[in-house]
Design an enzyme around this catalytic site. Structure first.
Site, mmCIF file in Angstrom:
data_model
loop_
_atom_site.group_PDB
_atom_site.id
_atom_site.type_symbol
_atom_site.label_atom_id
_atom_site.label_comp_id
_atom_site.label_asym_id
_atom_site.label_seq_id
_atom_site.Cartn_x
_atom_site.Cartn_y
_atom_site.Cartn_z
ATOM 1 N N ARG A 177 0.814 -1.228 0.000
ATOM 2 C CA ARG A 177 0.000 0.000 0.000
ATOM 3 C C ARG A 177 0.846 1.276 0.000
ATOM 4 N NH1 ARG A 177 -3.265 -3.652 2.977
ATOM 5 N NH2 ARG A 177 -2.306 -2.990 4.910
ATOM 6 N N GLU B 214 5.347 -10.358 15.508
ATOM 7 C CA GLU B 214 4.831 -10.877 16.778
ATOM 8 C C GLU B 214 5.328 -12.318 16.984
ATOM 9 O OE1 GLU B 214 0.650 -10.468 16.927
ATOM 10 O OE2 GLU B 214 0.495 -11.180 19.002
HETATM 11 P P1 AMP Z 1 3.823 -2.219 11.830
HETATM 12 O O1 AMP Z 1 5.081 -2.833 11.292
HETATM 13 O O2 AMP Z 1 3.307 -2.902 13.054
HETATM 14 O O3 AMP Z 1 3.945 -0.722 12.020
HETATM 15 O O4 AMP Z 1 2.685 -2.481 10.748
HETATM 16 C C1 AMP Z 1 2.601 -1.696 9.630
HETATM 17 C C2 AMP Z 1 2.223 -2.472 8.402
HETATM 18 O O5 AMP Z 1 1.175 -3.405 8.631
HETATM 19 C C3 AMP Z 1 1.729 -1.517 7.350
HETATM 20 O O6 AMP Z 1 2.321 -1.881 6.108
HETATM 21 C C4 AMP Z 1 0.222 -1.682 7.344
HETATM 22 O O7 AMP Z 1 -0.253 -1.736 6.016
HETATM 23 C C5 AMP Z 1 -0.054 -2.987 8.074
HETATM 24 N N1 AMP Z 1 -1.008 -2.832 9.197
HETATM 25 C C6 AMP Z 1 -0.735 -2.998 10.521
HETATM 26 N N2 AMP Z 1 -1.820 -2.814 11.278
HETATM 27 C C7 AMP Z 1 -2.826 -2.509 10.436
HETATM 28 C C8 AMP Z 1 -4.221 -2.158 10.619
HETATM 29 N N3 AMP Z 1 -4.793 -2.113 11.824
HETATM 30 N N4 AMP Z 1 -4.956 -1.874 9.514
HETATM 31 C C9 AMP Z 1 -4.389 -1.922 8.281
HETATM 32 N N5 AMP Z 1 -3.102 -2.222 8.054
HETATM 33 C C10 AMP Z 1 -2.312 -2.521 9.109
#
Ligand code: AMP
Length: 175
Positions: free
Chosen positions: A63, A100
């Site tokens: 995205r 995780e």
């Molecule tokens: P993080 O590495 O935990 O910051 O997760 C970010 C990535 O996971 C991004 O590329 C987001 O597209 C996806 N992502 C994580 N949580 C969500 C959520 N609640 N809704 C949509 N996409 C998410």
């Protein structure tokens, strides 16, 4: 503009328990299919970075590509993809990061950027910050990260704390 930010917020849809129970998925497909909102998002990001002398927008699969590509066009700079493993055809450099459960990896073409290039990294959403932190580490191996930009930030997850360094972190909409 505050009004624009509210419009973006109103266009993002919550999907409960996707992709697994307990997660509220922020669905941006409802935002980008609306031509007014897609334009607002691109223009809001452009306003923030138009004077930062960005050489490349680096989008994180998948995205991050959607927002990164029109932004690169407006900023009159190139677009470089950061992809999941084994997708890029030429020689790559990689960065592992913690999930995780287990680890994941992202890659960039080794010759995509060079020392001194000023880079803006884009993704749709900042959650725990693990993905963006890995992208910062990856780009920093070969160029200079000027900023990381998200459409959405889930502030409770404190992902921003992982993104410390000599660059700016911005998000348009916060939950
Ligand atoms: P993080 O590495 O935990 O910051 O997760 C970010 C990535 O996971 C991004 O590329 C987001 O597209 C996806 N992502 C994580 N949580 C969500 C959520 N609640 N809704 C949509 N996409 C998410």
């Amino acid at each position: 503009m505050e009004d624009n930010i509210q419009k973006i917020k109103n266009s993002i849809r919550d999907i409960i328990d996707f992709p697994k129970k307990g997660i509220v998925f922020k669905d941006i497909t409802t935002a980008i299919k609306d031509k007014e909102i897609f334009k607002i998002i691109t223009d809001e990001l452009y306003e923030k970075f138009k004077n930062k002398k960005i050489d490349y927008v680096v989008g994180i699969e998948s995205r991050g590509f959607i927002f990164g590509a029109p932004l690169a066009y407006k900023l009159n700079c190139g677009f470089v993809p950061v992809r999941k493993p084994n997708k890029l055809p030429a020689e790559v450099i990689s960065q592992e990061y913690e999930l995780e459960y287990g680890t994941d990896k992202i890659e960039i073409h080794k010759d995509a950027l060079k020392k001194g290039d000023r880079v803006l990294i884009t993704d749709d959403l900042l959650a725990t910050g693990g993905t963006a932190q890995a992208a910062v580490q990856l780009v920093s191996k070969i160029a200079e990260v000027e900023a990381v930009a998200f459409i959405i930030e889930l502030t409770d997850l404190k992902g921003r704390e992982k993104l410390k360094g000599g660059f700016e972190t911005i998000s348009l909409v916060k939950y």
